[in-house]
Design an enzyme around this catalytic site. Structure first.
Site, short mmCIF file in Angstrom:
data_model
loop_
_atom_site.label_atom_id
_atom_site.label_comp_id
_atom_site.label_asym_id
_atom_site.label_seq_id
_atom_site.Cartn_x
_atom_site.Cartn_y
_atom_site.Cartn_z
N GLU A 77 0.81 -1.22 0.00
CA GLU A 77 0.00 0.00 0.00
C GLU A 77 0.85 1.28 0.00
OE1 GLU A 77 -4.20 -0.65 1.77
OE2 GLU A 77 -2.78 -1.07 3.38
N HIS A 96 -0.51 5.41 7.73
CA HIS A 96 -1.65 4.56 7.38
C HIS A 96 -1.73 3.43 8.41
CE1 HIS A 96 -4.49 1.98 5.47
NE2 HIS A 96 -3.60 1.01 5.39
N HIS A 98 -4.53 0.61 10.97
CA HIS A 98 -5.77 -0.13 11.17
C HIS A 98 -6.13 -0.15 12.66
CE1 HIS A 98 -3.85 -2.71 7.71
NE2 HIS A 98 -4.33 -1.58 7.23
N HIS A 166 -11.44 -0.95 6.78
CA HIS A 166 -10.00 -1.07 6.60
C HIS A 166 -9.22 -0.31 7.67
CE1 HIS A 166 -6.46 -0.73 3.47
NE2 HIS A 166 -6.03 -0.87 4.70
MN MN Z 1 -3.97 -1.04 5.17
#
Ligand code: MN
Length: 243
Positions: A77, A96, A98, A166
């Site tokens: 990603e 980024h 989760h 996500h």
């Molecule tokens: Mn991710």
């Protein structure tokens, strides 16, 4: 130490802080724009953030590919970072993650909004990006430049975009601020969900968000926070030698 070496070191500390503060688990990544060449950014190879060291930090270009190529495994990603740096010249760092406390707000019909003054830095209106709207059934991973450009569009001029089913992506004008936004996003989500279970929630007013962000939303507005987090994850600066 060169500017690049200093930024690389700071990015290692950011990785360790975000892992230690449970923003990251084995997944998640944080990047920083190159301090000299704004077309490049620094991001670790595919290593869990709690184990990232300076030798793991790679240089990436605007296309989301490692500069000069690499034999290391890479984060699939990584295009998230490339797209946001391309679209937002003001952004110096991208996270980024989760984070568990944030995840319910990516799938429930309740917006995540600041309820705490320290969390005003997350922004009053946090958009929710639903990959399905544009790309249909996918594995929900942002693994192509087109996915990442769509996500960067949804982020707009803000600091946080939630990603349905996500996680989230945060962007800010410094690495310290991006880390602080990511950490307080989770703390705010936890407090908001707990408050909602008790009754009607009183959110910060738009004026309160603006005032608190003016105080807390600048890089190193609170330098002691970074220093404390760095110490908690074992990367504190050594004590100065006494004369
Ligand atoms: Mn991710």
């Amino acid at each position: 130490m060169s500017e690049l070496a200093a930024r690389r070191r700071e990015l290692v500390v950011a990785n360790r802080i975000l892992a230690h503060e449970n923003v990251f688990d084995s997944y998640g990544h944080v990047s920083a724009r190159h301090p000299v060449d704004p077309r490049q950014f620094l991001l670790a190879a595919s290593v869990s953030p709690g184990q990232v060291g300076e030798a793991d930090i790679l240089l990436y270009g605007e296309d989301g590919e490692a500069v000069g190529g690499t034999t290391r495994a890479q984060y699939s990603e990584r295009f998230i970072h490339a797209a946001i740096y391309a679209q937002r010249p003001d952004v110096q760092a991208v996270v980024h993650a989760h984070t568990p406390a944030v995840l319910p707000f990516t799938v429930a019909p309740v917006p995540l909004r600041p309820v705490l003054h320290v969390a005003a830095i997350i922004g009053e209106h946090i958009p929710l990006w639903d990959m399905h709207a544009e790309f249909g059934d996918t594995d929900l991973l942002v693994t192509a430049p087109a996915h990442a450009a769509s996500l960067a569009n949804a982020l707009g001029n803000g600091r946080v975009v939630l990603m349905r089913g996500h996680g989230f992506t945060a962007a800010a004008g410094s690495l310290e601020l991006a880390v602080r936004v990511a950490i307080y996003l989770g703390i705010n989500a936890q407090a908001q969900a707990a408050a909602m279970a008790l009754g009607e929630v009183r959110y910060l007013s738009p004026g309160e968000v603006a005032a608190a962000d003016a105080r807390m939303g600048s890089p190193r507005a609170t330098g002691r926070v970074w220093d404390n987090w760095a110490q908690r994850c074992g990367l504190a600066k050594p004590l100065p030698v006494q004369a």
